[in-house]
Motif scaffolding. Sequence first.
Motif, short mmCIF file in Angstrom:
data_model
loop_
_atom_site.label_atom_id
_atom_site.label_comp_id
_atom_site.label_asym_id
_atom_site.label_seq_id
_atom_site.Cartn_x
_atom_site.Cartn_y
_atom_site.Cartn_z
N GLY A 6 -40.27 -2.01 -3.86
CA GLY A 6 -40.89 -1.49 -5.24
C GLY A 6 -41.45 -0.21 -4.59
N VAL A 7 -41.88 0.81 -5.46
CA VAL A 7 -42.75 1.85 -5.25
C VAL A 7 -43.79 2.18 -6.29
N VAL A 8 -44.91 2.70 -5.54
CA VAL A 8 -45.87 3.27 -6.58
C VAL A 8 -45.80 4.76 -6.42
N LEU A 9 -45.65 5.32 -7.48
CA LEU A 9 -45.76 7.07 -7.50
C LEU A 9 -46.70 7.80 -7.76
N LEU A 10 -47.41 8.36 -6.71
CA LEU A 10 -48.60 9.13 -6.99
C LEU A 10 -48.63 10.73 -7.24
N SER A 11 -48.82 10.88 -8.39
CA SER A 11 -48.43 12.51 -8.66
C SER A 11 -49.63 13.17 -9.27
N GLY A 12 -49.47 14.40 -9.39
CA GLY A 12 -50.71 15.35 -10.13
C GLY A 12 -50.14 16.44 -10.58
N CYS A 13 -50.03 17.37 -10.06
CA CYS A 13 -49.54 18.73 -10.74
C CYS A 13 -48.25 18.48 -11.47
N ASP A 14 -48.00 19.47 -12.35
CA ASP A 14 -46.94 19.20 -13.36
C ASP A 14 -45.37 18.90 -12.77
N LYS A 15 -45.13 19.53 -11.63
CA LYS A 15 -43.67 19.20 -11.28
C LYS A 15 -43.58 17.97 -10.47
N THR A 16 -44.56 17.41 -10.04
CA THR A 16 -44.48 16.42 -9.15
C THR A 16 -44.47 14.88 -10.08
N THR A 17 -44.84 15.00 -11.18
CA THR A 17 -44.53 13.59 -12.03
C THR A 17 -42.94 13.57 -12.43
N GLU A 50 -40.27 -9.74 -10.95
CA GLU A 50 -39.43 -9.70 -12.34
C GLU A 50 -38.17 -8.94 -12.19
N GLU A 51 -37.88 -8.11 -11.10
CA GLU A 51 -36.86 -7.26 -11.12
C GLU A 51 -36.91 -6.34 -12.09
N LEU A 52 -38.16 -6.01 -12.57
CA LEU A 52 -38.28 -4.66 -13.77
C LEU A 52 -37.98 -3.54 -13.31
N ARG A 53 -36.79 -2.82 -13.46
CA ARG A 53 -36.48 -1.63 -12.81
C ARG A 53 -36.81 -0.53 -13.94
N PRO A 54 -36.60 0.78 -13.56
CA PRO A 54 -36.44 1.84 -14.42
C PRO A 54 -35.51 1.87 -15.44
N SER A 55 -34.43 1.37 -14.91
CA SER A 55 -33.07 1.47 -15.73
C SER A 55 -33.30 0.46 -17.09
N ARG A 56 -34.19 -0.59 -16.76
CA ARG A 56 -34.55 -1.40 -17.96
C ARG A 56 -35.81 -0.75 -19.05
N ILE A 57 -36.35 0.11 -18.49
CA ILE A 57 -37.72 0.73 -19.26
C ILE A 57 -36.95 2.17 -19.84
N GLY A 85 -44.48 4.10 -38.40
CA GLY A 85 -43.11 3.63 -38.27
C GLY A 85 -42.21 4.61 -37.50
N LEU A 86 -43.22 5.60 -36.57
CA LEU A 86 -42.61 6.71 -36.09
C LEU A 86 -42.12 6.19 -34.39
N LEU A 87 -42.45 5.14 -34.01
CA LEU A 87 -42.06 4.73 -32.74
C LEU A 87 -41.37 3.50 -32.66
N HIS A 88 -40.68 3.20 -31.58
CA HIS A 88 -40.03 1.99 -31.37
C HIS A 88 -40.74 1.10 -30.68
N GLY A 89 -41.24 0.23 -31.25
CA GLY A 89 -42.47 -0.66 -30.78
C GLY A 89 -42.08 -1.77 -29.81
N ASP A 90 -40.69 -2.20 -29.79
CA ASP A 90 -40.23 -3.17 -28.98
C ASP A 90 -39.82 -2.66 -27.57
N GLN A 91 -39.97 -1.47 -27.38
CA GLN A 91 -39.67 -1.05 -25.99
C GLN A 91 -40.75 -1.37 -25.00
N ILE A 92 -39.92 -1.98 -23.90
CA ILE A 92 -40.62 -2.58 -22.79
C ILE A 92 -41.14 -1.72 -21.79
N THR A 93 -42.37 -1.92 -21.16
CA THR A 93 -43.02 -0.85 -20.20
C THR A 93 -43.22 -1.73 -18.93
N VAL A 94 -44.12 -1.13 -18.12
CA VAL A 94 -44.14 -1.33 -16.74
C VAL A 94 -45.05 -2.78 -16.97
#
Length: 578
Positions: free
Chosen positions: A118-129, A248-255, A338-347
């Motif tokens: 797994g990886v933790v991504l550390l960013s700052g300036c606008d293109k790095t994120t 949990e094998e929680l990958r970006p493709s699930r999020i 009611g403007l968001l999909h509240g059932d979306q999973i996060t990290v």
Amino acid sequence: MTDGQQKSRRSQAWFGARGRSGMVYRSWMRNQGFGHEVFDGRPVIGIATSASELAPCNAHLTRVAEAVKRGVWQAGGLPLQFPTMATGETLMRPTAMLYRNLMAMEVEELIRANPLDGVVLLSGCDKTTPAMLMGAASVDLPAVMVTGGPMLNGKYRGQDVGSGTHVWKFEEDLKTGRMTEEECFFAEGCMARSNGHCMTMGTASTMACMAEALGMQLPGSAAWPAVDSRRMETAQAAGQRIVGMVEEELRPSRILTREAFENAVRVNAAIGGSTNAVIHLTALAGRVGVELSLSDFDGLARAVPTLVNLMPSGAYLMEDFCYAGGLPAVLAELLGGGLLHGDQITVTGRTIAEDTEHAERVDSDVITRLDAPFQPAGTGIAVLSGNLCPDGAVIKQSAASPHLLTHRGPARVFDSPEAYHEVVDDPDLDIDENTVIVIRNAGPKGYPGMPEVSNVPLPAKLLKAGVKDMVRVCDGRMSGTGYGTVVLHVAPEAAVGGPLALVHDGDSVVLDVPNRTLRLDVDDVELTRRRQTWRPPADRYDGGYTWLYTRNVEQADRGADFGFLRGSRGHEVPRDSH
């Protein structure tokens, strides 16, 4: 740890190997002082850091990485920090955007090539994120984003000063004599007074919020100032959480689902976010196979009012936003409407609705309510179409002048930003307040890299006459800290033969934002005649990365990514030499 669990870890293909291969991998790691027990099958967590003194917004990320390490160790993982390039907009020439795709490639390949679970991504300036998110999405190993946080509010003579936004204001004051060179020099030291990225709702703050809205960053972590101790608490929590995500094998493709991107588009409208989010979100969606078009940014956002009163559209700054409740307060308000999909999973492994269950808005002047918004629905980013932008263009309505959103004027054409800057201070420049300033050859291929040059300053003679804004049209970008009635991302760009290349001085340009159109009032027969005589600019590059870029970059409406990078390539290593 059972033998079966050890084999399930990707990193065990390295550290759990027997014989010579395992000895090579483990023994060289032990020269850093690691004991043999750290190779027992625990999750190996990469900490990708874009820390660099050449990217001031990211310079403090080494300290953030130490906090992440603490969390990884606490949760039973093995943290291994590694550097990535940093694309700092403030120093890089010709533009950091030229190198976003290169950074995304580097992040992807470093994650894939190394023994990481797994990886933790550390960013700052606008293109790095976005670059880090794009790279991680293409590998699809568990990943969590930790942005470095905004600077403290700037302070100058009793007023709050916003990074970037006040650069443009001070430049205008200098040109009109309201500010001296000495005062301007002093003010620049008041603007960026701590570690962190821009504290306006520029692209860096926007993309930090987008990472949180997408579910790729821990709740509430986008807004903590870089020097607030809770920024380090957040980083430590991310280190703990990534170990759980591996389990949990929680990958970006699930999020990063279609619904997650719809949430992000609406959140961008609610926070008055940067137009650059359009390009970065489109590119990221392409990495995970989600269809996200320019029309989505208009259609999805029309029902969303601007809730956040931050510069450049408003009065406050990110520090105020944080202490007013931060992004969770905005998400909770949108969910309530009611403007968001509240059932979306996060990290977190929970849904976005669960994450924001206890969110609180502390200051209703900074974060407004849906029934009393800072700006009404439909005033966010508008997507334009017409014969001047067949594949689209965008304008940030909340940063524009209302009286110019419907405008007809004669074009004054410049073949580069530099050509305009050469004459901008000429008192005899043939431009008046009704003129539409057209800047071309500033797109992804033409510049190259699509720089943040579209919000060119007004001619000095008009500033002195009290003119505050003019319509500007460009195939380049604008800093998220910028403002003005500026049409951006015109596609196709002039350098590939887009209609912007065919505009002549004096042509009538018609902007109609309410009806979402931008057109050149020239008949098709004349445009066809002009196209027959148009010739593409000479190829300036015969090698190196810029050569690769200009031959493979896609247009702005597709996120300016490389076509060969779209999609996920997974985490399997092609071949092992040991």
